[in-house]
Scaffold this motif. Sequence first.
Motif, PDB file in Angstrom:
ATOM      1  N   GLU A  55       0.862  -1.175   0.000  1.00  0.00           N
ATOM      2  CA  GLU A  55       0.000   0.000   0.000  1.00  0.00           C
ATOM      3  C   GLU A  55       0.902   1.229   0.000  1.00  0.00           C
ATOM      4  O   GLU A  55       1.653   1.455   0.943  1.00  0.00           O
ATOM      5  CB  GLU A  55      -0.902   0.001   1.243  1.00  0.00           C
TER       6      GLU A  55
ATOM      7  N   VAL B 179      -3.661   5.906   1.730  1.00  0.00           N
ATOM      8  CA  VAL B 179      -2.855   4.957   0.967  1.00  0.00           C
ATOM      9  C   VAL B 179      -3.528   4.590  -0.347  1.00  0.00           C
ATOM     10  O   VAL B 179      -4.752   4.644  -0.473  1.00  0.00           O
ATOM     11  CB  VAL B 179      -2.565   3.664   1.779  1.00  0.00           C
TER      12      VAL B 179
ATOM     13  N   LEU C 253      -4.195   1.501  -2.658  1.00  0.00           N
ATOM     14  CA  LEU C 253      -4.246   0.048  -2.562  1.00  0.00           C
ATOM     15  C   LEU C 253      -3.755  -0.602  -3.857  1.00  0.00           C
ATOM     16  O   LEU C 253      -3.713   0.065  -4.907  1.00  0.00           O
ATOM     17  CB  LEU C 253      -5.675  -0.400  -2.256  1.00  0.00           C
TER      18      LEU C 253
ATOM     19  N   GLU D 200      -8.261   4.037  -3.023  1.00  0.00           N
ATOM     20  CA  GLU D 200      -7.621   4.683  -1.882  1.00  0.00           C
ATOM     21  C   GLU D 200      -8.307   4.251  -0.582  1.00  0.00           C
ATOM     22  O   GLU D 200      -9.488   3.905  -0.580  1.00  0.00           O
ATOM     23  CB  GLU D 200      -7.688   6.206  -2.019  1.00  0.00           C
TER      24      GLU D 200
END
Length: 181
Positions: free
Chosen positions: A6, A27, A29, A34
């Motif tokens: 991530e 983050v 993914l 997100e």
Amino acid sequence: MHKFEEKTIKTKPLYKGKVISLQVDDVLLPDGKEAKREIIKHPGAVCVIALTEDKKIILVEQYRKALERPLVEVPAGKLEAGEVPELSAKRELEEETGYRPGRMTHVQSFYTSPGFADEIVHVFLAEDLVKVDDGLTVDDDEFVELMEVTIEEAEQLLKEERIYDAKTMWALQYVRLNDLV
């Protein structure tokens, strides 16, 4: 790059305390979506499996405010900034128990709660213990009671849920599996 990695887009610090800090990371993914991750940053800790000459395990009982109850645990404490884990383990053992190890061996390190925290605990085995003349020198805000128990007594404390934390349970299992007492 790992297939499940991530990627951090943004970090927002929320709290910085004496022991921990808390942040929220945005983050990216692996599938391109997100997400948010709440993360506790911790300097790391040590715990010590201390064995007396007569094969007793040294434990300490102390009140744990987060749980609103006392626990019986192996001696432990957090790493100071830049401190080497073995030196921290020796310091914590002496402060909490009044014993100095003649021999200290690193056994294992593990993460306590990797889903939300980066805390790592370094486990040490302390043997050939020497009682220090000046006794306990715990921190000003720390109150502990020293216990020296057989493995059977420790297992009874486990059944009574007086030992109720992962590092101490792990330590007792290590002692039992390796026939240390």
